[in-house]
Design a protein around this motif. Structure first.
Motif, PDB file in Angstrom:
ATOM      1  N   GLY A  51       2.030   0.112  10.938  1.00  0.00           N
ATOM      2  CA  GLY A  51       2.172   0.832  12.210  1.00  0.00           C
ATOM      3  C   GLY A  51       1.623   0.063  13.393  1.00  0.00           C
ATOM      4  O   GLY A  51       1.620   0.564  14.512  1.00  0.00           O
ATOM      5  N   THR A  61      10.125   4.235   5.530  1.00  0.00           N
ATOM      6  CA  THR A  61       9.836   5.555   4.952  1.00  0.00           C
ATOM      7  C   THR A  61       8.873   5.420   3.776  1.00  0.00           C
ATOM      8  O   THR A  61       8.895   4.418   3.054  1.00  0.00           O
ATOM      9  CB  THR A  61      11.115   6.270   4.451  1.00  0.00           C
ATOM     10  N   ILE A  67       8.248   7.199   8.757  1.00  0.00           N
ATOM     11  CA  ILE A  67       6.969   6.961   9.440  1.00  0.00           C
ATOM     12  C   ILE A  67       7.118   5.897  10.540  1.00  0.00           C
ATOM     13  O   ILE A  67       6.127   5.434  11.093  1.00  0.00           O
ATOM     14  CB  ILE A  67       5.869   6.517   8.435  1.00  0.00           C
ATOM     15  N   THR A  68       8.375   5.556  10.842  1.00  0.00           N
ATOM     16  CA  THR A  68       8.628   4.445  11.775  1.00  0.00           C
ATOM     17  C   THR A  68       7.855   4.580  13.080  1.00  0.00           C
ATOM     18  O   THR A  68       7.299   3.615  13.578  1.00  0.00           O
ATOM     19  CB  THR A  68      10.142   4.354  12.074  1.00  0.00           C
ATOM     20  N   LYS A  70       5.311   6.706  13.697  1.00  0.00           N
ATOM     21  CA  LYS A  70       3.961   7.280  13.562  1.00  0.00           C
ATOM     22  C   LYS A  70       2.903   6.249  13.949  1.00  0.00           C
ATOM     23  O   LYS A  70       3.048   5.060  13.631  1.00  0.00           O
ATOM     24  CB  LYS A  70       3.709   7.713  12.117  1.00  0.00           C
ATOM     25  N   GLN A  74      -2.138   7.789  11.866  1.00  0.00           N
ATOM     26  CA  GLN A  74      -1.475   8.989  11.338  1.00  0.00           C
ATOM     27  C   GLN A  74      -0.789   8.694  10.002  1.00  0.00           C
ATOM     28  O   GLN A  74      -0.242   9.584   9.386  1.00  0.00           O
ATOM     29  CB  GLN A  74      -0.405   9.481  12.317  1.00  0.00           C
ATOM     30  N   ARG A  75      -0.773   7.411   9.605  1.00  0.00           N
ATOM     31  CA  ARG A  75      -0.144   7.035   8.328  1.00  0.00           C
ATOM     32  C   ARG A  75      -1.234   6.949   7.271  1.00  0.00           C
ATOM     33  O   ARG A  75      -2.350   6.557   7.575  1.00  0.00           O
ATOM     34  CB  ARG A  75       0.517   5.657   8.434  1.00  0.00           C
ATOM     35  N   ASN A  76      -0.899   7.282   6.084  1.00  0.00           N
ATOM     36  CA  ASN A  76      -1.904   7.147   5.029  1.00  0.00           C
ATOM     37  C   ASN A  76      -1.700   5.817   4.313  1.00  0.00           C
ATOM     38  O   ASN A  76      -1.260   5.747   3.171  1.00  0.00           O
ATOM     39  CB  ASN A  76      -1.790   8.326   4.062  1.00  0.00           C
ATOM     40  N   VAL A  77      -2.008   4.746   5.071  1.00  0.00           N
ATOM     41  CA  VAL A  77      -1.788   3.392   4.570  1.00  0.00           C
ATOM     42  C   VAL A  77      -3.102   2.615   4.678  1.00  0.00           C
ATOM     43  O   VAL A  77      -3.707   2.579   5.736  1.00  0.00           O
ATOM     44  CB  VAL A  77      -0.685   2.700   5.404  1.00  0.00           C
TER      45      VAL A  77
ATOM     46  N   SER B 164      -6.387   1.869  10.785  1.00  0.00           N
ATOM     47  CA  SER B 164      -5.830   2.049   9.440  1.00  0.00           C
ATOM     48  C   SER B 164      -6.667   3.039   8.621  1.00  0.00           C
ATOM     49  O   SER B 164      -6.185   3.580   7.630  1.00  0.00           O
ATOM     50  CB  SER B 164      -5.727   0.708   8.710  1.00  0.00           C
TER      51      SER B 164
END
Lengths: 353, 259
Positions: A51, A61, A67-68, A70, A74-77, B164
């Protein structure tokens, strides 16, 4: 089932294309490496998954959720950086628990998870240390634990071993792989080190100039490269220009030497020029064993590399390398000797430009 | 190092110390001579009896602290954002931060008075204008200290690591960036504080109580008390900065980790 998916992803910086038409499906629990030279777009692609960069076109995705657009937070990465990126003002335990604190998890749960992570990376006694009190390898293990503490859907690793010395690199990559397998987490690993990619990955995505050259298992990438770039980038390779003799019989000629390949020569006609490639370890002296292809050669140079001896030969006007295992009881030829080398039909690769 | 080089190093260091401390010692000795023939603290006791001195000095300390707080709130996010998102504007921003060196304080204060003494910005009587003015004057020192601190850490990677892990901008700024440039902020704060304590023109022309205008008044009226006031101001400024340093530093390990 596809876990992470990149569909037609492109990224342009000031009109220049950094990544183009990138399509990839990654299964849950898979370990995929992006391999390529500097500037090939591998880190940009990773940053689009994290992100930190927004694709110019295409979508990313995770579990079919787009999630492009996001924000990264906000991403769970989870992400592990080349420079460790541990927070210097926090202890190891505080670093690992940071993400859980942000999620406002109960103190007891955070403490438990931090201890679990410290045990996972074998640094149980270092919880109260500050990052500057740890070695590079230890810092990177803490960075890994910190990224995993949040239980991310995907773990991204951006050349995490580049700043470490060779010995630690080898042991830490085995540790990363073991942890990834144990947790069953999907991992994307960026590296320009082919040995690292070959040893650690389920699949490798070889990239060049922003595009995917080939996707495959380490075995496929090394043994059956689809393009001249993959063949030259991964491992040492002998390449030469040859001419098609008989496409049906898969016969070619190189410097007047007739060679037979196992590859289907679809769309090729007699007289067409092609690039061929042979791995050095696929060549051997015909005195020891005879295979489908026999070539007369002159010994040009012999280099001792420890477990392997690399012999440089000329076949016609073409220079080839030949690797043979170091056997102290085997007599090696001398420089200037005329010998005959042999290789199987499968060893002769016909490459796409 | 060669012996000659070592001697010269000591020579320049001692010369520097003498250059700095001799006037201070001379001022101190002069301040003790208020009573003819003997050394005494008479000038100091006279000074402490004067309510204008206490008032002027207290206000200067207050303005100093407010200037530091406003400076941190404005310059930390600005320097951070410039370094992270618009590095191409760094030269332009650095030029702007140097303007207080180029524009004389007297020109600056008349600009303030003229702009903020008529609607819609009728705030010339507010102490806020004075603090804003001091913030501008201390900008070259504060901004550059913060920028130097940011240069010593990998701002982009630390920010991305924070993101992150789910952190927003505020959390990243106050929990990751700020603690790691604390030493740089402290040095900026020290310089800002020293400037505010010694600044005369802004307080005088905006008609606000402060130490420097009081000292200027005192010099015209008395002989020994201004010297005593100067020594007190030095001592108190250093004491204040010592306290800031003490509270700001926290654990030794944290500071070391910030490098």
């Amino acid at each position: 089932m596809t876990h992470l998916s990149l569909v037609n992803v492109c990224k342009q910086f000031a009109g220049a294309s950094a990544v183009c038409d990138f399509n990839l499906d990654v299964e849950k629990g898979e370990f995929v490496s992006f391999l390529g030279p500097s500037g090939c777009g591998k880190t940009t692609t990773l940053r689009m998954i994290a992100g930190f960069e927004v694709p110019t076109t295409g979508k990313v995705t995770i579990d079919d959720v787009d999630i492009t657009s996001k924000a990264p937070n906000q991403r769970n990465v989870g992400m592990v950086f080349q420079a460790y990126a541990l927070f210097p003002n926090m202890t190891v335990a505080q670093n690992i628990g940071f993400g859980l604190q942000i999620r406002k998890e109960p103190k007891g749960a955070i403490k438990e998870r931090v201890e679990e992570m410290l045990s996972l990376i074998h640094l149980e006694k270092k919880g109260n240390s500050y990052p500057y009190q740890l070695s590079g390898g230890q810092q990177q293990r803490v960075a890994l634990a910190r990224a995993l503490a949040n239980r991310p859907q995907v773990l991204l690793l951006d050349e995490p071993l580049s700043a470490l010395d060779a010995k630690i690199r080898v042991s830490l990559r085995a540790e990363i792989r073991a942890i990834q397998r144990k947790l069953g987490i999907t991992a994307i690993y960026v590296t320009h080190d082919q040995e690292e990619a070959l040893s650690i990955s389920d699949r490798i995505v070889v990239m060049f100039e922003g595009k995917i050259e080939q996707v495959g298992s380490p075995f496929e990438i090394y043994n059956f490269p689809k393009t001249a770039f993959v063949a030259s980038f991964v491992g040492t390779l002998n390449t030469a220009t040859a001419e098609v003799l008989d496409p049906a019989e898969r016969l070619i000629t190189m410097d007047g030497v007739r060679l037979q390949s196992a590859e289907v020569m679809e769309g090729l006609n007699k007289g067409d020029k092609v690039s061929i490639a042979i791995r050095p370890e696929r060549l051997s002296f015909s005195a020891l064993e005879k295979k489908a292809n026999l070539m007369d050669c002159t010994i040009e140079n012999i280099t001792f590399l420890g477990s392997v001896v690399r012999i440089q030969v000329t076949i016609g006007s073409t220079r080839f390398y030949m690797d043979t295992f170091n056997n102290p009881f085997l007599e090696l030829p001398k420089i200037g000797d005329r010998e005959q080398v042999t290789c199987s039909r499968e060893a002769v690769l016909v490459l796409k430009a | 190092m060669k012996r000659g080089g070592k001697v010269w190093s000591w020579f320049w260091m001692i010369l520097g110390i003498l250059y700095f401390f001799l006037p201070l010692v001379a001022t101190f000795l002069f301040s003790l001579r208020a009573k003819k023939g003997i050394l005494s603290f008479l000038a100091y006791s006279e000074l402490f009896k004067d309510s204008s001195f206490i008032k002027g000095f207290s206000y200067s300390i207050l303005w100093g602290f407010l200037t530091i707080i406003v400076g941190i709130l404005i310059f930390v996010p600005t320097a951070y954002w410039v370094r992270l998102r618009v590095p191409q504007f760094r030269t332009a921003v650095e030029f702007i931060t140097l303007l207080p060196f180029v524009i004389p304080a007297i020109v600056f204060v008349f600009g303030l008075v003229r702009t903020f003494s008529q609607p819609p910005f009728l705030i010339v009587d507010s102490p806020l204008l004075l603090v804003a003015g001091y913030t501008v004057l201390s900008m070259p020192y504060m901004y550059r200290s913060i920028d130097t601190g940011l240069r010593s850490i990998d701002v982009q990677t630390l920010t991305e690591a924070g993101q992150s892990l789910g952190a927003g901008w505020g959390t990243i700024l106050f929990r990751i960036i700020l603690p790691n440039i604390r030493v740089a902020i402290l040095s900026g704060a020290f310089l800002s504080f020293a400037i505010v304590i010694g600044e005369y023109i802004l307080a005088q022309y905006l008609a606000k109580p402060a130490f420097a205008p009081y000292l200027a008044y005192l010099i015209q009226q008395k002989a020994y008390e201004p010297a005593a006031a100067t020594i007190i101001s030095f001592a108190l400024t250093w004491a204040c900065m010592g306290i800031i340093n003490l509270f700001g530093r926290g654990q030794e390990g944290q500071i070391a980790g910030g490098h």
